[in-house]
Write a protein that holds these residues in place. Structure first.
Motif, PDB file in Angstrom:
ATOM      1  N   PHE A  91     -14.406  -0.838  -6.584  1.00  0.00           N
ATOM      2  CA  PHE A  91     -13.571   0.311  -6.940  1.00  0.00           C
ATOM      3  C   PHE A  91     -12.313  -0.182  -7.656  1.00  0.00           C
ATOM      4  O   PHE A  91     -11.704  -1.158  -7.246  1.00  0.00           O
ATOM      5  CB  PHE A  91     -13.191   1.079  -5.664  1.00  0.00           C
ATOM      6  CG  PHE A  91     -12.190   2.165  -5.901  1.00  0.00           C
ATOM      7  CD1 PHE A  91     -12.537   3.269  -6.664  1.00  0.00           C
ATOM      8  CD2 PHE A  91     -10.892   2.077  -5.410  1.00  0.00           C
ATOM      9  CE1 PHE A  91     -11.605   4.279  -6.920  1.00  0.00           C
ATOM     10  CE2 PHE A  91      -9.961   3.070  -5.656  1.00  0.00           C
ATOM     11  CZ  PHE A  91     -10.328   4.175  -6.409  1.00  0.00           C
ATOM     12  N   SER A 133      11.297  -0.793   3.030  1.00  0.00           N
ATOM     13  CA  SER A 133      11.174  -0.076   1.764  1.00  0.00           C
ATOM     14  C   SER A 133      10.589  -0.993   0.699  1.00  0.00           C
ATOM     15  O   SER A 133      10.597  -2.225   0.838  1.00  0.00           O
ATOM     16  CB  SER A 133      12.554   0.395   1.312  1.00  0.00           C
ATOM     17  OG  SER A 133      13.324  -0.746   0.995  1.00  0.00           O
ATOM     18  N   VAL A 160       5.472   1.424 -10.570  1.00  0.00           N
ATOM     19  CA  VAL A 160       5.753   0.284  -9.674  1.00  0.00           C
ATOM     20  C   VAL A 160       4.696  -0.810  -9.903  1.00  0.00           C
ATOM     21  O   VAL A 160       4.996  -2.006  -9.816  1.00  0.00           O
ATOM     22  CB  VAL A 160       5.827   0.720  -8.186  1.00  0.00           C
ATOM     23  CG1 VAL A 160       6.091  -0.476  -7.285  1.00  0.00           C
ATOM     24  CG2 VAL A 160       6.918   1.762  -7.983  1.00  0.00           C
ATOM     25  N   GLY A 163       9.380  -4.895  -0.003  1.00  0.00           N
ATOM     26  CA  GLY A 163       8.295  -5.067  -0.980  1.00  0.00           C
ATOM     27  C   GLY A 163       8.688  -6.057  -2.056  1.00  0.00           C
ATOM     28  O   GLY A 163       7.940  -6.975  -2.407  1.00  0.00           O
ATOM     29  N   GLU A 164       9.892  -5.858  -2.577  1.00  0.00           N
ATOM     30  CA  GLU A 164      10.385  -6.717  -3.663  1.00  0.00           C
ATOM     31  C   GLU A 164      10.421  -8.187  -3.202  1.00  0.00           C
ATOM     32  O   GLU A 164      10.001  -9.091  -3.933  1.00  0.00           O
ATOM     33  CB  GLU A 164      11.793  -6.230  -4.033  1.00  0.00           C
ATOM     34  CG  GLU A 164      12.344  -6.761  -5.311  1.00  0.00           C
ATOM     35  CD  GLU A 164      11.704  -6.159  -6.554  1.00  0.00           C
ATOM     36  OE1 GLU A 164      11.288  -4.993  -6.554  1.00  0.00           O
ATOM     37  OE2 GLU A 164      11.613  -6.914  -7.549  1.00  0.00           O
ATOM     38  N   SER A 189       1.921   3.717  -7.552  1.00  0.00           N
ATOM     39  CA  SER A 189       2.127   4.394  -8.832  1.00  0.00           C
ATOM     40  C   SER A 189       2.032   3.395  -9.989  1.00  0.00           C
ATOM     41  O   SER A 189       2.258   2.191  -9.815  1.00  0.00           O
ATOM     42  CB  SER A 189       3.501   5.058  -8.835  1.00  0.00           C
ATOM     43  OG  SER A 189       4.483   4.076  -8.615  1.00  0.00           O
ATOM     44  N   THR A 240       0.823  -1.223   0.000  1.00  0.00           N
ATOM     45  CA  THR A 240       0.000   0.000   0.000  1.00  0.00           C
ATOM     46  C   THR A 240       0.859   1.277   0.000  1.00  0.00           C
ATOM     47  O   THR A 240       2.015   1.254   0.423  1.00  0.00           O
ATOM     48  CB  THR A 240      -0.915   0.020   1.245  1.00  0.00           C
ATOM     49  OG1 THR A 240      -0.096  -0.123   2.410  1.00  0.00           O
ATOM     50  CG2 THR A 240      -1.941  -1.105   1.204  1.00  0.00           C
ATOM     51  N   PRO A 241       0.285   2.406  -0.441  1.00  0.00           N
ATOM     52  CA  PRO A 241       1.038   3.672  -0.532  1.00  0.00           C
ATOM     53  C   PRO A 241       0.850   4.558   0.706  1.00  0.00           C
ATOM     54  O   PRO A 241       0.203   4.161   1.676  1.00  0.00           O
ATOM     55  CB  PRO A 241       0.405   4.329  -1.755  1.00  0.00           C
ATOM     56  CG  PRO A 241      -1.031   3.921  -1.682  1.00  0.00           C
ATOM     57  CD  PRO A 241      -1.061   2.558  -1.032  1.00  0.00           C
ATOM     58  N   TRP A 242       1.390   5.776   0.634  1.00  0.00           N
ATOM     59  CA  TRP A 242       1.444   6.646   1.812  1.00  0.00           C
ATOM     60  C   TRP A 242       0.274   7.615   1.914  1.00  0.00           C
ATOM     61  O   TRP A 242       0.118   8.276   2.941  1.00  0.00           O
ATOM     62  CB  TRP A 242       2.742   7.472   1.803  1.00  0.00           C
ATOM     63  CG  TRP A 242       3.040   8.140   0.485  1.00  0.00           C
ATOM     64  CD1 TRP A 242       3.868   7.661  -0.494  1.00  0.00           C
ATOM     65  CD2 TRP A 242       2.511   9.368  -0.013  1.00  0.00           C
ATOM     66  NE1 TRP A 242       3.885   8.520  -1.575  1.00  0.00           N
ATOM     67  CE2 TRP A 242       3.059   9.579  -1.298  1.00  0.00           C
ATOM     68  CE3 TRP A 242       1.626  10.334   0.492  1.00  0.00           C
ATOM     69  CZ2 TRP A 242       2.757  10.688  -2.084  1.00  0.00           C
ATOM     70  CZ3 TRP A 242       1.321  11.424  -0.296  1.00  0.00           C
ATOM     71  CH2 TRP A 242       1.878  11.606  -1.553  1.00  0.00           C
ATOM     72  N   ASN A 243      -0.536   7.748   0.887  1.00  0.00           N
ATOM     73  CA  ASN A 243      -1.481   8.873   0.910  1.00  0.00           C
ATOM     74  C   ASN A 243      -2.734   8.628   1.770  1.00  0.00           C
ATOM     75  O   ASN A 243      -3.214   9.541   2.435  1.00  0.00           O
ATOM     76  CB  ASN A 243      -1.850   9.313  -0.505  1.00  0.00           C
ATOM     77  CG  ASN A 243      -2.422   8.211  -1.338  1.00  0.00           C
ATOM     78  OD1 ASN A 243      -2.334   7.034  -0.975  1.00  0.00           O
ATOM     79  ND2 ASN A 243      -3.023   8.563  -2.456  1.00  0.00           N
ATOM     80  N   MET A 263       7.024   5.350   4.687  1.00  0.00           N
ATOM     81  CA  MET A 263       6.772   6.683   5.248  1.00  0.00           C
ATOM     82  C   MET A 263       5.587   6.680   6.213  1.00  0.00           C
ATOM     83  O   MET A 263       5.470   7.554   7.058  1.00  0.00           O
ATOM     84  CB  MET A 263       6.487   7.682   4.120  1.00  0.00           C
ATOM     85  CG  MET A 263       7.707   7.991   3.285  1.00  0.00           C
ATOM     86  SD  MET A 263       7.272   9.031   1.899  1.00  0.00           S
ATOM     87  CE  MET A 263       7.087   7.839   0.595  1.00  0.00           C
ATOM     88  N   PHE A 301      -0.175  14.757  -8.524  1.00  0.00           N
ATOM     89  CA  PHE A 301      -0.288  14.288  -7.142  1.00  0.00           C
ATOM     90  C   PHE A 301       0.012  15.421  -6.165  1.00  0.00           C
ATOM     91  O   PHE A 301       0.791  15.287  -5.227  1.00  0.00           O
ATOM     92  CB  PHE A 301       0.659  13.104  -6.908  1.00  0.00           C
ATOM     93  CG  PHE A 301      -0.018  11.987  -6.149  1.00  0.00           C
ATOM     94  CD1 PHE A 301      -1.175  11.411  -6.626  1.00  0.00           C
ATOM     95  CD2 PHE A 301       0.507  11.506  -4.955  1.00  0.00           C
ATOM     96  CE1 PHE A 301      -1.807  10.394  -5.930  1.00  0.00           C
ATOM     97  CE2 PHE A 301      -0.118  10.488  -4.253  1.00  0.00           C
ATOM     98  CZ  PHE A 301      -1.285   9.934  -4.748  1.00  0.00           C
ATOM     99  N   HIS A 353       5.803  -2.936 -12.638  1.00  0.00           N
ATOM    100  CA  HIS A 353       6.887  -3.791 -12.161  1.00  0.00           C
ATOM    101  C   HIS A 353       6.316  -4.980 -11.376  1.00  0.00           C
ATOM    102  O   HIS A 353       6.728  -6.128 -11.580  1.00  0.00           O
ATOM    103  CB  HIS A 353       7.841  -2.959 -11.299  1.00  0.00           C
ATOM    104  CG  HIS A 353       8.874  -3.763 -10.596  1.00  0.00           C
ATOM    105  ND1 HIS A 353       9.930  -4.357 -11.268  1.00  0.00           N
ATOM    106  CD2 HIS A 353       9.015  -4.105  -9.284  1.00  0.00           C
ATOM    107  CE1 HIS A 353      10.667  -5.027 -10.389  1.00  0.00           C
ATOM    108  NE2 HIS A 353      10.138  -4.886  -9.192  1.00  0.00           N
ATOM    109  N   GLY A 359      -2.542   5.081 -10.552  1.00  0.00           N
ATOM    110  CA  GLY A 359      -2.778   6.529 -10.554  1.00  0.00           C
ATOM    111  C   GLY A 359      -3.986   6.942 -11.379  1.00  0.00           C
ATOM    112  O   GLY A 359      -4.693   6.119 -11.966  1.00  0.00           O
TER     113      GLY A 359
END
Ligand code: NDP
Length: 498
Positions: free
Chosen positions: A456, A215, A240, A220-221, A237, A157-160, A187, A392, A243, A260
């Protein structure tokens, strides 16, 4: 009622949640900072390949030993207790959410409530998982489909919107009977890591959900690549995401991507302009524009464009930006310096492309926080970079159009397709928009709504797969076809020949 929470005076040390216990990661130390003050909020120890292996093995065992066969009733009870636990700890969760991602506390608190509601809804799904039955295949022949959990899901998951996004995935995975290895953004890991003990207290067997700090490059990788993770559920994003899909393809894992957007928000001449104005401001500037659903392109029909633009600009200038603890503040700082620089570069790009800077464009660094004021460009052309690329940040590009056809053409002219909105009093225009706008969600006379029942996700560069709703649960499941014959197997293949 949420338990009162006294914010810590120094940075909190977090370990990784593996097999129902806190285990310090074996990797380097990572500090997550408050984007409003620059102060360290959390200290993490990055999960290494070995930590990831432990987490995946624990998830695999828990999946095989208990969770895949747990009844829907049991899963639902645990999910409901988890949502109660989230509500009990809402103040703490919201504080870390605010402190790590830089969003206003009031907004963070509302996001925790919304997240708890998603856990409640996922509980209903745990008890309603069904397949189909086939009763018209002939005499003595019956068949059915069973939905079976895929296995261990890798959830990244992302930071936003850290807590909201994990709540759009994890409870649905658990409802489906999957185990999970979760990695939030380095983050903003605290609120997700705090879920570990909440889930344990709710009765989730140890190992069913493991949460790792670290990270993307390292932790994650390793999660994406581990052979025991059978599905990848990723939000982040587009780069990624691509990837993740390539990595998943190597082992033929199922991949679900929420990526995005560059969403078009259309206002027609015949719209309820007061409601549209508020929704357009909310859509463009919520979370300082750091949102995949941002109404980043505001498309105004010529008849109302001038007046709507004037009022939009006037109100955008008045949006309170600053201290995330103040109740009246609607926009906090930008998450970090690279993102801040990226936004400022796009503001320069807008100017050099010939768009008119009608509001904002101003920015400042105050006590360690980096702020960009709500920025509005008018006179934007569809092919400009500020109308094509995801910024963003709190930057809104206003474009105008004459006909509905022209609006569709502009709206659909990016590679993205996450969401779109239209405000109109004309039912026929609304129905056409619902069909013609190329997006995973089309909002008509509303924007950013999202009941838990509704799936969604995006199309094109905005992703693959759906989360939330019944489909969000089914995303974590395979379909197995089962066929019964009761009257003997006919005709025989070998019988006549021998
Ligand atoms: P990133 O793609 O940079 O990161 C997302 C997650 O992936 C983070 O946890 C990150 O870890 C991790 N990651 C990074 N590299 C790898 C890798 N090689 N292998 C595995 N994991 C990796 O996105 P951002 O966090 O910057 O979020 C912003 C993006 O997310 C925007 O494009 C936005 O539109 C999109 N988004 C989409 C949503 C949707 O539902 N469609 C919702 C919200 C955001 P780390 O950060 O710790 O390095």
């Amino acid at each position: 009622m949420s338990t009162p929470f006294a914010p810590p005076k120094t940075a909190t040390l977090f370990s990784n949640w593996i097999d129902g216990s806190w285990l310090p990661g074996e990797g380097r130390e990572i500090r997550a900072h408050n984007p409003a003050t620059g102060q360290a909020v959390s200290v993490l120890r990055e999960a290494t390949q070995d930590d990831v292996r432990r987490a995946c093995e624990s998830a695999h065992l828990a999946f095989d030993n208990y969770w895949r066969t747990a009844s829907g009733e049991r899963r639902a009870e645990i999910l409901l207790r988890a949502s109660a636990g989230i509500r009990d700890n809402a103040e703490e969760l919201a504080w870390y959410e605010m402190a790590e991602s830089g969003k206003p506390y009031k907004q963070a608190r509302a996001e925790i409530d919304r997240s708890a509601m998603l856990w409640d809804y996922a509980a209903t799904q745990a008890r309603s998982l069904t397949g189909e039955s086939f009763g018209a295949l002939g005499e003595d022949y019956l068949a059915m489909t069973l939905r079976t959990p895929i296995g261990v899901a890798a959830i990244i998951t992302p930071w936003n919107f850290p807590f909201l996004i994990i709540s759009q995935k994890l409870p649905f995975a658990l409802a489906a009977g999957c185990a999970a290895v979760v990695k939030p953004s380095e983050m903003t890991s605290a609120s997700t890591l705090l879920l570990g003990p909440i889930l344990q207290k709710a009765g989730l067997p140890d190992g069913v959900c493991n949460i790792l700090a670290g990270s993307g490059q390292v932790t994650g990788e390793a999660i994406l690549r581990h052979p025991l993770t059978r599905m990848i559920s990723f939000t982040g994003s587009t780069g990624v995401g691509k990837h993740a899909m390539k990595v998943g393809a190597e082992q033929l894992k199922k991949v679900s991507l929420e990526l995005g957007g560059k969403n078009a928000h259309i206002v027609m001449d015949d719209a309820d302009l007061e409601a549209a104005l508020d929704a357009a401001l909310h859509g463009a500037f919520l979370n300082a524009g750091q949102s995949c659903n941002q109404g980043a392109r505001l498309l105004l029909q010529k008849g109302i464009a001038e007046e709507f633009e004037r009022r939009f600009v006037e109100l955008a200038r008045r949006i309170p930006v600053g201290d995330t603890l103040r109740d009246d503040v609607l926009m906090g700082p930008i998450i970090n310096e690279p993102q801040y620089r990226k936004i400022l570069n796009y503001i320069e790009t807008g100017k050099t492309e010939g768009a008119v800077l009608a509001a904002g464009g101003t920015f400042r660094e105050v006590n360690g926080g980096r702020y960009v004021d709500p920025t509005v460009f008018t006179g934007v052309e569809p092919n400009m970079r500020i109308a094509q690329e995801e910024i963003f940040g709190p930057v809104c590009a206003i474009l105008t159009f004459e006909t509905l056809e022209e609006a569709f053409e502009i709206a659909n002219a990016t590679g993205y397709g996450l969401s779109a909105g239209i405000w109109t009093g004309n039912t026929s225009a609304a129905l056409k928009a619902a069909r013609r706008l190329e997006a995973g969600t089309v909002w008509v006379n509303t924007y950013l709504d999202g009941p838990a029942e509704l799936p969604f996700g995006g199309v094109g560069a905005s992703g693959i797969g759906r989360e939330v709703g019944r489909m969000g649960c089914e995303e974590f499941m395979d379909v197995k076809t089962v066929q019964f014959r009761s009257g003997g197997y006919q005709p025989r293949w070998i019988g006549k020949a021998l």
